[in-house]
Scaffold this active site. Structure first.
Site, PDB file in Angstrom:
ATOM      1  N   ARG A   1      36.174  35.333  49.816  1.00 35.22           N
ATOM      2  CA  ARG A   1      35.445  35.254  48.500  1.00 35.22           C
ATOM      3  C   ARG A   1      36.605  35.217  47.549  1.00 35.22           C
ATOM      4  O   ARG A   1      37.758  35.734  47.653  1.00 35.22           O
ATOM      5  CB  ARG A   1      34.545  36.021  48.056  1.00 35.22           C
ATOM      6  CG  ARG A   1      34.712  37.562  48.612  1.00 35.22           C
ATOM      7  CD  ARG A   1      34.198  38.541  47.674  1.00 35.22           C
ATOM      8  NE  ARG A   1      34.540  38.409  46.307  1.00 35.22           N
ATOM      9  CZ  ARG A   1      35.689  38.740  45.853  1.00 35.22           C
ATOM     10  NH1 ARG A   1      36.592  39.474  46.543  1.00 35.22           N
ATOM     11  NH2 ARG A   1      35.832  38.575  44.534  1.00 35.22           N
TER      12      ARG A   1
ATOM     13  N   ARG B   1      29.957  26.697  48.684  1.00 33.44           N
ATOM     14  CA  ARG B   1      29.712  27.425  47.311  1.00 33.44           C
ATOM     15  C   ARG B   1      30.032  26.431  46.142  1.00 33.44           C
ATOM     16  O   ARG B   1      30.962  26.092  45.968  1.00 33.44           O
ATOM     17  CB  ARG B   1      30.553  28.687  47.318  1.00 33.44           C
ATOM     18  CG  ARG B   1      30.347  29.407  48.253  1.00 33.44           C
ATOM     19  CD  ARG B   1      30.972  31.262  47.846  1.00 33.44           C
ATOM     20  NE  ARG B   1      29.965  31.424  47.045  1.00 33.44           N
ATOM     21  CZ  ARG B   1      30.031  32.725  46.575  1.00 33.44           C
ATOM     22  NH1 ARG B   1      31.203  33.296  46.515  1.00 33.44           N
ATOM     23  NH2 ARG B   1      29.135  33.416  45.462  1.00 33.44           N
TER      24      ARG B   1
ATOM     25  N   ASP C   1      35.717  31.791  37.989  1.00 36.11           N
ATOM     26  CA  ASP C   1      35.277  30.846  39.030  1.00 36.11           C
ATOM     27  C   ASP C   1      35.314  29.166  38.685  1.00 36.11           C
ATOM     28  O   ASP C   1      35.525  28.306  39.536  1.00 36.11           O
ATOM     29  CB  ASP C   1      33.972  31.033  39.694  1.00 36.11           C
ATOM     30  CG  ASP C   1      33.948  32.234  40.614  1.00 36.11           C
ATOM     31  OD1 ASP C   1      34.277  32.346  41.885  1.00 36.11           O
ATOM     32  OD2 ASP C   1      33.897  33.551  39.982  1.00 36.11           O
TER      33      ASP C   1
ATOM     34  N   ASN D   1      31.729  33.225  35.883  1.00 35.74           N
ATOM     35  CA  ASN D   1      32.144  34.353  36.760  1.00 35.74           C
ATOM     36  C   ASN D   1      30.960  35.194  37.290  1.00 35.74           C
ATOM     37  O   ASN D   1      29.847  34.910  37.096  1.00 35.74           O
ATOM     38  CB  ASN D   1      33.084  35.385  35.981  1.00 35.74           C
ATOM     39  CG  ASN D   1      33.972  35.935  36.957  1.00 35.74           C
ATOM     40  OD1 ASN D   1      34.567  35.705  37.757  1.00 35.74           O
ATOM     41  ND2 ASN D   1      33.894  37.688  36.500  1.00 35.74           N
TER      42      ASN D   1
END
Length: 349
Positions: free
Chosen positions: A50, A92, A240, A250
Protein backbone atom coordinates in the site's frame (compact mmCIF):
# COMPACT_ATOMS: atom_id res chain seq x y z
CA UNK A 1 18.72 -5.49 -10.19
CA UNK A 2 21.08 -2.61 -9.55
CA UNK A 3 18.80 -0.73 -7.16
CA UNK A 4 16.31 -2.45 -4.85
CA UNK A 5 14.31 -1.83 -1.70
CA UNK A 6 13.66 -4.44 0.94
CA UNK A 7 9.86 -4.23 0.86
CA UNK A 8 9.47 -4.76 -2.92
CA UNK A 9 12.05 -6.85 -4.74
CA UNK A 10 12.48 -9.61 -7.28
CA UNK A 11 13.49 -13.16 -6.43
CA UNK A 12 17.04 -14.19 -7.35
CA UNK A 13 15.86 -15.66 -10.66
CA UNK A 14 13.62 -12.66 -11.44
CA UNK A 15 10.53 -14.84 -11.82
CA UNK A 16 8.74 -13.95 -8.58
CA UNK A 17 7.95 -10.76 -6.69
CA UNK A 18 8.76 -10.61 -2.97
CA UNK A 19 7.03 -8.02 -0.76
CA UNK A 20 6.96 -7.13 2.89
CA UNK A 21 3.44 -7.89 4.14
CA UNK A 22 2.38 -4.54 5.60
CA UNK A 23 -0.70 -6.13 7.16
CA UNK A 24 1.51 -7.96 9.66
CA UNK A 25 3.53 -4.98 10.89
CA UNK A 26 4.75 -3.88 13.35
CA UNK A 27 4.97 -7.08 15.39
CA UNK A 28 5.64 -9.50 12.53
CA UNK A 29 8.10 -8.95 9.67
CA UNK A 30 6.83 -11.40 7.07
CA UNK A 31 7.30 -11.57 3.30
CA UNK A 32 5.01 -12.80 0.54
CA UNK A 33 6.32 -14.49 -2.59
CA UNK A 34 4.01 -13.74 -5.52
CA UNK A 35 3.98 -15.26 -8.98
CA UNK A 36 0.37 -15.05 -10.24
CA UNK A 37 -1.82 -12.16 -11.32
CA UNK A 38 -4.45 -13.22 -8.78
CA UNK A 39 -2.00 -13.11 -5.87
CA UNK A 40 -0.73 -9.70 -7.00
CA UNK A 41 -4.26 -8.30 -7.34
CA UNK A 42 -5.00 -9.62 -3.85
CA UNK A 43 -1.83 -8.06 -2.41
CA UNK A 44 -2.95 -4.63 -3.60
CA UNK A 45 -6.61 -5.08 -2.71
CA UNK A 46 -5.95 -6.34 0.82
CA UNK A 47 -3.22 -3.75 1.50
CA UNK A 48 -0.33 -6.18 1.79
CA UNK A 49 1.31 -3.55 -0.39
CA UNK A 50 0.00 0.00 0.00
CA UNK A 51 0.95 3.61 -0.48
CA UNK A 52 0.48 5.17 -3.91
CA UNK A 53 4.17 5.24 -4.97
CA UNK A 54 4.81 1.73 -3.63
CA UNK A 55 1.80 0.42 -5.54
CA UNK A 56 3.26 1.94 -8.71
CA UNK A 57 6.64 0.29 -8.09
CA UNK A 58 4.90 -2.99 -7.33
CA UNK A 59 2.85 -2.77 -10.52
CA UNK A 60 5.93 -2.29 -12.68
CA UNK A 61 7.72 -5.33 -11.31
CA UNK A 62 4.50 -7.36 -11.27
CA UNK A 63 4.00 -6.85 -15.00
CA UNK A 64 7.62 -7.81 -15.66
CA UNK A 65 7.23 -11.04 -13.65
CA UNK A 66 3.93 -11.91 -15.32
CA UNK A 67 5.25 -11.09 -18.80
CA UNK A 68 7.69 -13.99 -18.48
CA UNK A 69 4.72 -16.37 -18.22
CA UNK A 70 2.93 -15.11 -21.34
CA UNK A 71 2.84 -16.45 -24.88
CA UNK A 72 5.93 -16.04 -27.05
CA UNK A 73 3.72 -15.32 -30.06
CA UNK A 74 3.81 -11.53 -30.27
CA UNK A 75 0.12 -10.86 -30.99
CA UNK A 76 -1.00 -13.23 -28.26
CA UNK A 77 1.53 -11.71 -25.85
CA UNK A 78 0.24 -8.18 -26.48
CA UNK A 79 -3.36 -9.22 -25.82
CA UNK A 80 -2.43 -11.08 -22.62
CA UNK A 81 -0.35 -8.15 -21.42
CA UNK A 82 -3.22 -5.68 -21.94
CA UNK A 83 -5.74 -7.94 -20.19
CA UNK A 84 -3.43 -8.45 -17.21
CA UNK A 85 -2.74 -4.72 -16.85
CA UNK A 86 -6.48 -3.97 -16.93
CA UNK A 87 -7.09 -6.66 -14.32
CA UNK A 88 -4.48 -5.30 -11.90
CA UNK A 89 -5.71 -1.75 -12.48
CA UNK A 90 -9.09 -2.73 -11.01
CA UNK A 91 -7.63 -3.56 -7.60
CA UNK A 92 -7.60 0.03 -6.26
CA UNK A 93 -9.26 2.77 -8.31
CA UNK A 94 -8.28 5.88 -6.32
CA UNK A 95 -4.46 5.78 -6.39
CA UNK A 96 -3.34 7.18 -9.73
CA UNK A 97 0.16 5.66 -9.48
CA UNK A 98 -1.24 2.22 -10.22
CA UNK A 99 -2.67 3.17 -13.61
CA UNK A 100 0.33 5.44 -14.25
CA UNK A 101 2.87 2.64 -13.75
CA UNK A 102 0.80 0.11 -15.70
CA UNK A 103 0.53 2.65 -18.49
CA UNK A 104 4.31 3.00 -18.61
CA UNK A 105 4.73 -0.75 -18.90
CA UNK A 106 2.09 -0.93 -21.64
CA UNK A 107 3.83 1.81 -23.60
CA UNK A 108 6.99 -0.28 -23.68
CA UNK A 109 4.99 -3.01 -25.39
CA UNK A 110 3.27 -0.66 -27.82
CA UNK A 111 6.41 1.32 -28.70
CA UNK A 112 8.38 -1.81 -29.55
CA UNK A 113 5.92 -3.62 -31.78
CA UNK A 114 8.66 -4.88 -34.10
CA UNK A 115 10.57 -6.78 -31.39
CA UNK A 116 10.23 -10.43 -30.54
CA UNK A 117 8.88 -11.23 -27.07
CA UNK A 118 12.33 -12.44 -25.98
CA UNK A 119 13.73 -9.02 -26.86
CA UNK A 120 10.86 -7.15 -25.24
CA UNK A 121 11.02 -8.71 -21.77
CA UNK A 122 14.41 -7.15 -20.84
CA UNK A 123 12.97 -3.75 -21.77
CA UNK A 124 10.08 -4.36 -19.37
CA UNK A 125 12.58 -5.20 -16.64
CA UNK A 126 14.43 -1.96 -17.35
CA UNK A 127 11.21 0.06 -17.22
CA UNK A 128 10.24 -1.43 -13.85
CA UNK A 129 13.72 -0.61 -12.56
CA UNK A 130 13.38 2.94 -13.88
CA UNK A 131 10.11 3.42 -11.98
CA UNK A 132 11.87 2.38 -8.77
CA UNK A 133 15.00 4.46 -9.39
CA UNK A 134 12.95 7.54 -10.18
CA UNK A 135 10.89 7.12 -7.01
CA UNK A 136 14.01 6.87 -4.85
CA UNK A 137 15.31 10.12 -6.34
CA UNK A 138 11.88 11.77 -6.03
CA UNK A 139 11.52 10.84 -2.36
CA UNK A 140 14.92 12.33 -1.57
CA UNK A 141 14.06 15.56 -3.38
CA UNK A 142 10.61 15.82 -1.76
CA UNK A 143 12.17 15.22 1.66
CA UNK A 144 14.72 17.98 1.07
CA UNK A 145 12.05 20.49 0.01
CA UNK A 146 9.91 19.58 3.01
CA UNK A 147 12.85 19.80 5.39
CA UNK A 148 13.58 23.32 4.12
CA UNK A 149 10.37 24.47 5.85
CA UNK A 150 11.31 23.06 9.26
CA UNK A 151 13.55 24.44 11.95
CA UNK A 152 15.09 22.81 15.01
CA UNK A 153 12.46 21.78 17.54
CA UNK A 154 9.48 21.94 15.16
CA UNK A 155 6.77 19.29 15.38
CA UNK A 156 4.78 17.87 12.50
CA UNK A 157 1.41 16.12 12.63
CA UNK A 158 0.84 13.46 10.00
CA UNK A 159 -2.07 11.23 9.03
CA UNK A 160 -1.92 7.67 7.67
CA UNK A 161 1.38 6.40 6.31
CA UNK A 162 3.56 7.96 3.63
CA UNK A 163 6.93 6.68 4.76
CA UNK A 164 9.58 4.42 3.22
CA UNK A 165 7.41 1.30 3.00
CA UNK A 166 4.66 3.26 1.22
CA UNK A 167 7.19 4.56 -1.31
CA UNK A 168 10.82 3.57 -1.82
CA UNK A 169 13.22 5.38 0.54
CA UNK A 170 12.58 8.20 3.01
CA UNK A 171 8.94 8.41 1.96
CA UNK A 172 7.02 11.58 1.24
CA UNK A 173 5.04 12.99 4.18
CA UNK A 174 7.48 11.79 6.85
CA UNK A 175 10.54 11.91 4.61
CA UNK A 176 11.60 15.36 5.86
CA UNK A 177 11.60 14.09 9.45
CA UNK A 178 13.59 10.96 8.58
CA UNK A 179 16.08 12.98 6.51
CA UNK A 180 16.35 15.52 9.32
CA UNK A 181 17.08 12.77 11.84
CA UNK A 182 19.85 11.49 9.55
CA UNK A 183 21.38 14.96 9.67
CA UNK A 184 21.16 15.13 13.46
CA UNK A 185 18.34 17.65 13.56
CA UNK A 186 15.90 17.36 16.47
CA UNK A 187 12.25 17.51 15.46
CA UNK A 188 9.09 15.86 16.69
CA UNK A 189 6.16 14.06 15.11
CA UNK A 190 2.57 13.39 16.11
CA UNK A 191 1.10 10.44 14.23
CA UNK A 192 -2.66 9.96 13.96
CA UNK A 193 -3.48 6.27 14.46
CA UNK A 194 -5.64 6.45 11.28
CA UNK A 195 -8.80 4.42 11.77
CA UNK A 196 -10.02 1.94 10.73
CA UNK A 197 -6.85 0.19 9.48
CA UNK A 198 -4.43 1.90 11.89
CA UNK A 199 -1.71 2.67 9.35
CA UNK A 200 -0.46 5.52 11.53
CA UNK A 201 -0.19 3.34 14.62
CA UNK A 202 1.14 0.22 12.95
CA UNK A 203 3.36 1.73 10.26
CA UNK A 204 4.12 5.45 10.65
CA UNK A 205 4.99 5.36 14.34
CA UNK A 206 7.07 2.22 13.69
CA UNK A 207 9.02 3.88 10.86
CA UNK A 208 9.60 7.14 12.73
CA UNK A 209 10.64 5.37 15.92
CA UNK A 210 13.07 3.18 13.98
CA UNK A 211 14.52 6.30 12.36
CA UNK A 212 15.18 7.92 15.75
CA UNK A 213 12.46 10.57 15.46
CA UNK A 214 10.68 11.67 18.64
CA UNK A 215 7.18 10.43 17.76
CA UNK A 216 3.94 10.56 19.75
CA UNK A 217 1.00 8.41 18.68
CA UNK A 218 -2.47 9.93 19.06
CA UNK A 219 -6.01 8.83 18.25
CA UNK A 220 -7.50 10.57 15.23
CA UNK A 221 -9.90 12.56 17.39
CA UNK A 222 -6.99 14.03 19.39
CA UNK A 223 -5.59 16.09 16.52
CA UNK A 224 -7.71 19.09 17.50
CA UNK A 225 -6.42 19.38 21.05
CA UNK A 226 -2.82 18.87 19.92
CA UNK A 227 -3.18 21.76 17.46
CA UNK A 228 -5.05 23.95 19.95
CA UNK A 229 -2.25 23.59 22.49
CA UNK A 230 0.30 24.71 19.91
CA UNK A 231 2.24 21.47 19.94
CA UNK A 232 2.60 21.21 16.16
CA UNK A 233 3.87 23.78 13.67
CA UNK A 234 2.96 21.93 10.46
CA UNK A 235 0.76 19.16 9.09
CA UNK A 236 2.41 16.96 6.44
CA UNK A 237 0.35 14.32 4.61
CA UNK A 238 0.82 12.18 1.52
CA UNK A 239 -1.53 11.87 -1.43
CA UNK A 240 -3.02 9.23 -3.67
CA UNK A 241 -4.28 11.57 -6.38
CA UNK A 242 -4.08 15.33 -6.93
CA UNK A 243 -6.60 16.96 -9.26
CA UNK A 244 -5.68 19.80 -11.61
CA UNK A 245 -7.13 22.40 -9.21
CA UNK A 246 -5.16 21.06 -6.21
CA UNK A 247 -7.95 19.04 -4.59
CA UNK A 248 -6.23 16.03 -3.07
CA UNK A 249 -7.38 12.50 -2.30
CA UNK A 250 -5.69 10.82 0.64
CA UNK A 251 -6.57 8.38 3.40
CA UNK A 252 -9.95 8.90 5.03
CA UNK A 253 -9.69 11.52 7.78
CA UNK A 254 -7.18 13.71 5.97
CA UNK A 255 -9.73 16.38 5.06
CA UNK A 256 -10.77 16.64 8.71
CA UNK A 257 -7.16 17.28 9.71
CA UNK A 258 -6.97 20.00 7.04
CA UNK A 259 -10.12 21.70 8.36
CA UNK A 260 -8.71 21.68 11.90
CA UNK A 261 -5.36 22.99 10.69
CA UNK A 262 -7.08 25.87 8.90
CA UNK A 263 -8.99 26.75 12.07
CA UNK A 264 -5.89 26.73 14.28
CA UNK A 265 -3.58 28.39 11.77
CA UNK A 266 -1.33 25.37 11.24
CA UNK A 267 0.05 25.20 7.67
CA UNK A 268 -1.18 22.06 5.93
CA UNK A 269 1.10 20.60 3.23
CA UNK A 270 0.61 17.72 0.81
CA UNK A 271 3.76 15.83 -0.20
CA UNK A 272 3.92 13.53 -3.21
CA UNK A 273 5.64 12.88 -6.53
CA UNK A 274 4.38 14.43 -9.75
CA UNK A 275 3.14 10.96 -10.76
CA UNK A 276 0.24 11.43 -8.32
CA UNK A 277 -0.88 14.62 -10.10
CA UNK A 278 -3.65 13.96 -12.59
CA UNK A 279 -4.17 17.02 -14.79
CA UNK A 280 -6.87 15.10 -16.63
CA UNK A 281 -8.92 15.16 -13.42
CA UNK A 282 -10.41 18.65 -13.11
CA UNK A 283 -11.46 18.65 -9.45
CA UNK A 284 -11.79 16.36 -6.46
CA UNK A 285 -15.39 15.69 -7.44
CA UNK A 286 -14.04 13.65 -10.36
CA UNK A 287 -12.00 11.31 -8.13
CA UNK A 288 -13.59 7.91 -7.62
CA UNK A 289 -13.50 6.96 -3.94
CA UNK A 290 -13.00 3.32 -3.03
CA UNK A 291 -15.49 1.82 -0.56
CA UNK A 292 -14.23 -0.99 1.64
CA UNK A 293 -15.74 -3.80 3.70
CA UNK A 294 -17.86 -2.80 6.70
CA UNK A 295 -16.13 -5.39 8.87
CA UNK A 296 -13.00 -3.23 8.91
CA UNK A 297 -14.96 -0.86 11.17
CA UNK A 298 -17.12 -3.35 13.02
CA UNK A 299 -14.70 -6.11 14.01
CA UNK A 300 -11.17 -5.78 12.62
CA UNK A 301 -8.58 -5.71 15.45
CA UNK A 302 -11.20 -6.85 17.98
CA UNK A 303 -11.67 -10.32 19.49
CA UNK A 304 -15.41 -9.82 18.99
CA UNK A 305 -17.53 -7.32 17.06
CA UNK A 306 -17.77 -3.83 18.58
CA UNK A 307 -21.10 -2.96 16.93
CA UNK A 308 -24.45 -4.78 16.92
CA UNK A 309 -25.04 -7.19 14.07
CA UNK A 310 -27.07 -5.54 11.33
CA UNK A 311 -25.86 -1.99 11.98
CA UNK A 312 -24.91 -0.34 8.69
CA UNK A 313 -21.34 0.92 8.23
CA UNK A 314 -19.95 3.48 5.80
CA UNK A 315 -16.29 2.81 5.08
CA UNK A 316 -14.70 5.00 2.37
CA UNK A 317 -10.97 4.41 2.03
CA UNK A 318 -10.21 8.02 1.06
CA UNK A 319 -11.56 11.52 1.23
CA UNK A 320 -10.77 14.66 -0.74
CA UNK A 321 -9.19 17.74 0.80
CA UNK A 322 -10.27 20.98 -0.89
CA UNK A 323 -7.42 22.93 -2.45
CA UNK A 324 -8.21 26.07 -0.45
CA UNK A 325 -7.20 24.23 2.74
CA UNK A 326 -3.73 23.37 1.40
CA UNK A 327 -0.80 25.74 2.02
CA UNK A 328 1.42 24.00 -0.52
CA UNK A 329 1.94 20.83 -2.52
CA UNK A 330 5.53 19.58 -2.25
CA UNK A 331 6.84 17.59 -5.20
CA UNK A 332 10.28 16.50 -6.35
CA UNK A 333 10.34 19.62 -8.54
CA UNK A 334 9.62 22.10 -5.77
CA UNK A 335 6.82 23.53 -3.64
CA UNK A 336 3.65 24.50 -5.52
CA UNK A 337 1.54 27.31 -4.14
CA UNK A 338 -1.98 28.51 -5.00
CA UNK A 339 -3.41 28.94 -7.52
CA UNK A 340 -2.76 25.27 -8.18
CA UNK A 341 -4.36 25.31 -11.63
CA UNK A 342 -1.28 27.32 -12.64
CA UNK A 343 1.51 25.98 -10.41
CA UNK A 344 0.70 22.29 -10.97
CA UNK A 345 0.47 22.77 -14.73
CA UNK A 346 3.93 24.37 -14.80
CA UNK A 347 5.43 21.17 -13.40
CA UNK A 348 4.73 19.45 -16.73
CA UNK A 349 5.87 22.24 -19.07
Amino acid sequence: MKNTVDHIRLSADGKKLIILDQRRLPLHREYLVLSTAESMYDAIKTLAVRGAPAIGIFAGFAMYVLSQQMSRVRGEFDAQFARTAAYLNGSRPTAVNLSWALGRMERVVKDNAALRVEELIPLLAAQAQAILDEDIAMCRAISEYGLSLLKEGDAVLTHCNAGPIATSRYGTAIGPLILGAEQGRKMKAFADETRPLLQGARLTSWELHNAGVDVTLICDNMASIVMKQGWVQYCFVGCDRVAANGDTANKIGTSGVAVLAKHYGVPFYVLGPTSTIDLGCATGDDIRIELRDSDEIREKWYSEAMAPEGVKCYNPAFDVTDHDLIAGIITEKGICRPPYTESLKKLFE
